[in-house]
Write a protein that holds these residues in place. Structure first.
Motif, PDB file in Angstrom:
ATOM      1  N   VAL A 131      -7.438   4.999  -0.876  1.00 10.65           N
ATOM      2  CA  VAL A 131      -7.521   3.602  -0.255  1.00 10.65           C
ATOM      3  C   VAL A 131      -7.215   2.485  -0.999  1.00 10.65           C
ATOM      4  O   VAL A 131      -7.831   2.448  -2.107  1.00 10.65           O
ATOM      5  CB  VAL A 131      -8.827   3.404   0.604  1.00 10.65           C
ATOM      6  CG1 VAL A 131      -8.928   2.181   1.260  1.00 10.65           C
ATOM      7  CG2 VAL A 131      -9.069   4.797   1.290  1.00 10.65           C
ATOM      8  N   GLY A 132      -6.248   1.834  -1.035  1.00  6.29           N
ATOM      9  CA  GLY A 132      -5.584   0.726  -1.741  1.00  6.29           C
ATOM     10  C   GLY A 132      -6.243  -0.548  -1.250  1.00  6.29           C
ATOM     11  O   GLY A 132      -6.740  -0.627  -0.156  1.00  6.29           O
ATOM     12  N   ARG A 133      -6.167  -1.221  -2.174  1.00  6.03           N
ATOM     13  CA  ARG A 133      -6.697  -2.751  -2.044  1.00  6.03           C
ATOM     14  C   ARG A 133      -5.418  -3.581  -1.295  1.00  6.03           C
ATOM     15  O   ARG A 133      -4.224  -3.352  -1.264  1.00  6.03           O
ATOM     16  CB  ARG A 133      -6.820  -3.446  -3.219  1.00  6.03           C
ATOM     17  CG  ARG A 133      -8.016  -2.897  -3.935  1.00  6.03           C
ATOM     18  CD  ARG A 133      -8.163  -3.748  -5.324  1.00  6.03           C
ATOM     19  NE  ARG A 133      -8.989  -3.200  -6.189  1.00  6.03           N
ATOM     20  CZ  ARG A 133     -10.253  -3.241  -6.244  1.00  6.03           C
ATOM     21  NH1 ARG A 133     -10.999  -4.143  -5.390  1.00  6.03           N
ATOM     22  NH2 ARG A 133     -10.992  -2.596  -6.996  1.00  6.03           N
ATOM     23  N   PRO A 134      -5.879  -4.236  -0.215  1.00  4.45           N
ATOM     24  CA  PRO A 134      -4.657  -4.978   0.480  1.00  4.45           C
ATOM     25  C   PRO A 134      -3.500  -5.613  -0.404  1.00  4.45           C
ATOM     26  O   PRO A 134      -2.265  -5.796  -0.105  1.00  4.45           O
ATOM     27  CB  PRO A 134      -5.130  -5.857   1.273  1.00  4.45           C
ATOM     28  CG  PRO A 134      -6.434  -5.356   1.772  1.00  4.45           C
ATOM     29  CD  PRO A 134      -6.958  -4.793   0.373  1.00  4.45           C
ATOM     30  N   ASP A 135      -4.254  -6.209  -1.446  1.00  2.00           N
ATOM     31  CA  ASP A 135      -3.260  -6.917  -2.364  1.00  2.00           C
ATOM     32  C   ASP A 135      -2.446  -6.251  -3.375  1.00  2.00           C
ATOM     33  O   ASP A 135      -1.398  -6.530  -3.873  1.00  2.00           O
ATOM     34  CB  ASP A 135      -3.929  -8.185  -3.149  1.00  2.00           C
ATOM     35  CG  ASP A 135      -5.172  -7.504  -4.026  1.00  2.00           C
ATOM     36  OD1 ASP A 135      -5.844  -6.368  -3.625  1.00  2.00           O
ATOM     37  OD2 ASP A 135      -5.185  -7.999  -5.442  1.00  2.00           O
ATOM     38  N   THR A 136      -2.699  -4.764  -3.568  1.00  2.00           N
ATOM     39  CA  THR A 136      -2.070  -3.833  -4.268  1.00  2.00           C
ATOM     40  C   THR A 136      -1.361  -2.878  -3.501  1.00  2.00           C
ATOM     41  O   THR A 136      -1.021  -2.102  -4.248  1.00  2.00           O
ATOM     42  CB  THR A 136      -2.911  -3.328  -5.332  1.00  2.00           C
ATOM     43  OG1 THR A 136      -3.897  -2.665  -4.799  1.00  2.00           O
ATOM     44  CG2 THR A 136      -3.424  -4.410  -6.002  1.00  2.00           C
ATOM     45  N   ARG A 137      -1.301  -2.952  -2.163  1.00  2.00           N
ATOM     46  CA  ARG A 137      -0.924  -1.633  -1.298  1.00  2.00           C
ATOM     47  C   ARG A 137       0.376  -1.437  -1.519  1.00  2.00           C
ATOM     48  O   ARG A 137       0.832  -0.212  -1.861  1.00  2.00           O
ATOM     49  CB  ARG A 137      -1.350  -2.399   0.029  1.00  2.00           C
ATOM     50  CG  ARG A 137      -0.814  -1.242   1.221  1.00  2.00           C
ATOM     51  CD  ARG A 137       0.399  -1.711   1.888  1.00  2.00           C
ATOM     52  NE  ARG A 137       0.673  -0.821   2.773  1.00  2.00           N
ATOM     53  CZ  ARG A 137       1.725   0.148   2.679  1.00  2.00           C
ATOM     54  NH1 ARG A 137       2.636  -0.033   1.836  1.00  2.00           N
ATOM     55  NH2 ARG A 137       1.685   1.070   3.512  1.00  2.00           N
ATOM     56  N   ASP A 138       1.293  -2.205  -1.733  1.00  2.00           N
ATOM     57  CA  ASP A 138       2.814  -1.881  -1.976  1.00  2.00           C
ATOM     58  C   ASP A 138       2.839  -1.333  -3.214  1.00  2.00           C
ATOM     59  O   ASP A 138       3.548  -0.452  -3.323  1.00  2.00           O
ATOM     60  CB  ASP A 138       3.642  -3.484  -1.646  1.00  2.00           C
ATOM     61  CG  ASP A 138       3.637  -3.697  -0.305  1.00  2.00           C
ATOM     62  OD1 ASP A 138       3.457  -2.854   0.579  1.00  2.00           O
ATOM     63  OD2 ASP A 138       4.127  -5.061   0.016  1.00  2.00           O
ATOM     64  N   GLU A 139       2.187  -1.977  -4.194  1.00  2.00           N
ATOM     65  CA  GLU A 139       2.547  -1.373  -5.538  1.00  2.00           C
ATOM     66  C   GLU A 139       1.894   0.096  -5.424  1.00  2.00           C
ATOM     67  O   GLU A 139       2.568   0.986  -6.213  1.00  2.00           O
ATOM     68  CB  GLU A 139       1.677  -2.093  -6.754  1.00  2.00           C
ATOM     69  CG  GLU A 139       1.734  -1.617  -7.937  1.00  2.00           C
ATOM     70  CD  GLU A 139       1.058  -2.326  -8.873  1.00  2.00           C
ATOM     71  OE1 GLU A 139       1.175  -1.915 -10.213  1.00  2.00           O
ATOM     72  OE2 GLU A 139       0.465  -3.536  -8.598  1.00  2.00           O
ATOM     73  N   LEU A 140       0.932   0.274  -4.946  1.00  2.00           N
ATOM     74  CA  LEU A 140       0.182   1.732  -4.659  1.00  2.00           C
ATOM     75  C   LEU A 140       1.090   2.557  -4.119  1.00  2.00           C
ATOM     76  O   LEU A 140       1.368   3.739  -4.543  1.00  2.00           O
ATOM     77  CB  LEU A 140      -1.417   1.420  -4.040  1.00  2.00           C
ATOM     78  CG  LEU A 140      -1.903   2.831  -3.978  1.00  2.00           C
ATOM     79  CD1 LEU A 140      -2.137   3.631  -5.407  1.00  2.00           C
ATOM     80  CD2 LEU A 140      -3.306   2.740  -3.137  1.00  2.00           C
ATOM     81  N   GLU A 141       1.759   2.265  -2.947  1.00  2.00           N
ATOM     82  CA  GLU A 141       2.519   2.850  -2.343  1.00  2.00           C
ATOM     83  C   GLU A 141       3.759   3.562  -3.288  1.00  2.00           C
ATOM     84  O   GLU A 141       4.159   4.675  -3.116  1.00  2.00           O
ATOM     85  CB  GLU A 141       3.118   2.357  -1.185  1.00  2.00           C
ATOM     86  CG  GLU A 141       4.004   3.514  -0.304  1.00  2.00           C
ATOM     87  CD  GLU A 141       4.376   2.705   0.975  1.00  2.00           C
ATOM     88  OE1 GLU A 141       5.155   3.413   1.714  1.00  2.00           O
ATOM     89  OE2 GLU A 141       4.340   1.782   1.393  1.00  2.00           O
ATOM     90  N   ARG A 142       4.279   2.560  -4.028  1.00  2.00           N
ATOM     91  CA  ARG A 142       5.761   2.793  -4.794  1.00  2.00           C
ATOM     92  C   ARG A 142       5.172   3.961  -5.754  1.00  2.00           C
ATOM     93  O   ARG A 142       5.929   4.962  -6.062  1.00  2.00           O
ATOM     94  CB  ARG A 142       5.850   1.842  -5.557  1.00  2.00           C
ATOM     95  CG  ARG A 142       6.780   0.736  -4.680  1.00  2.00           C
ATOM     96  CD  ARG A 142       7.548  -0.336  -5.427  1.00  2.00           C
ATOM     97  NE  ARG A 142       6.673  -1.313  -6.115  1.00  2.00           N
ATOM     98  CZ  ARG A 142       5.968  -2.158  -5.504  1.00  2.00           C
ATOM     99  NH1 ARG A 142       6.364  -2.545  -4.430  1.00  2.00           N
ATOM    100  NH2 ARG A 142       5.483  -3.149  -6.336  1.00  2.00           N
ATOM    101  N   LEU A 143       3.695   3.741  -6.333  1.00  2.00           N
ATOM    102  CA  LEU A 143       3.204   4.826  -7.504  1.00  2.00           C
ATOM    103  C   LEU A 143       3.110   6.144  -6.740  1.00  2.00           C
ATOM    104  O   LEU A 143       3.420   7.151  -7.297  1.00  2.00           O
ATOM    105  CB  LEU A 143       2.169   4.054  -8.306  1.00  2.00           C
ATOM    106  CG  LEU A 143       2.358   3.035  -9.069  1.00  2.00           C
ATOM    107  CD1 LEU A 143       1.013   2.370  -9.709  1.00  2.00           C
ATOM    108  CD2 LEU A 143       3.089   3.544 -10.186  1.00  2.00           C
ATOM    109  N   LEU A 144       2.364   6.158  -5.645  1.00  2.00           N
ATOM    110  CA  LEU A 144       1.924   7.490  -4.966  1.00  2.00           C
ATOM    111  C   LEU A 144       3.534   7.934  -4.652  1.00  2.00           C
ATOM    112  O   LEU A 144       3.522   9.185  -4.916  1.00  2.00           O
ATOM    113  CB  LEU A 144       1.325   7.223  -3.894  1.00  2.00           C
ATOM    114  CG  LEU A 144      -0.347   6.758  -4.015  1.00  2.00           C
ATOM    115  CD1 LEU A 144      -0.892   6.361  -2.852  1.00  2.00           C
ATOM    116  CD2 LEU A 144      -1.149   7.748  -4.719  1.00  2.00           C
ATOM    117  N   ALA A 145       4.567   7.291  -3.989  1.00  2.00           N
ATOM    118  CA  ALA A 145       5.694   7.858  -3.478  1.00  2.00           C
ATOM    119  C   ALA A 145       6.556   8.447  -4.853  1.00  2.00           C
ATOM    120  O   ALA A 145       7.028   9.482  -4.607  1.00  2.00           O
ATOM    121  CB  ALA A 145       6.484   6.907  -2.863  1.00  2.00           C
TER     122      ALA A 145
END
Length: 108
Positions: free
Chosen positions: A10-24
């Motif tokens: 579960v990501g923070r809304p303000d880091t969501r896009d960065e988290l998605e890139r790292l996870l992908a």
């Protein structure tokens, strides 16, 4: 015995896009690891900050080795900053047949 897990991140809304890139970025290297049967990355249909991994491994040793892989380091080094809550991992035990053909074979 196949090891099946579901990991929820579960990501923070303000880091969501960065988290998605790292996870992908984990998908392809993980799929090429020894013992990885499948490693599927999802996002919750109702909450774009919730990411789900559905994973099958040939053995617990393969899953343990995965957790030590260097390609996980960029993500693991930033967990506190990126996540809204700790990662949860559910271990599953399959009780159905894997395929329709398997089920027919069991029925005779």
């Amino acid at each position: 015995m196949t090891i099946t897990i579901i990991g929820t991140v579960v990501g923070r809304p303000d880091t969501r896009d960065e988290l998605e890139r790292l996870l992908a970025a984990q998908v392809e290297p993980t799929r090429s690891e020894p013992g990885c049967i499948n490693y599927d990355f999802h996002v919750d249909a109702n909450d774009e900050c919730i990411f789900i991994f559905y994973e099958n491994w040939a053995s617990q040793a393969d899953l343990d080795a995965h957790m030590l892989m260097p390609h996980l380091a960029p993500l693991m080094g930033q967990i506190d900053r990126l996540l809204a809550e700790p990662i949860t991992i559910r271990h599953l035990r399959m009780i159905s047949s894997r395929t329709a053909d398997e089920a027919r074979m069991r029925q005779g």
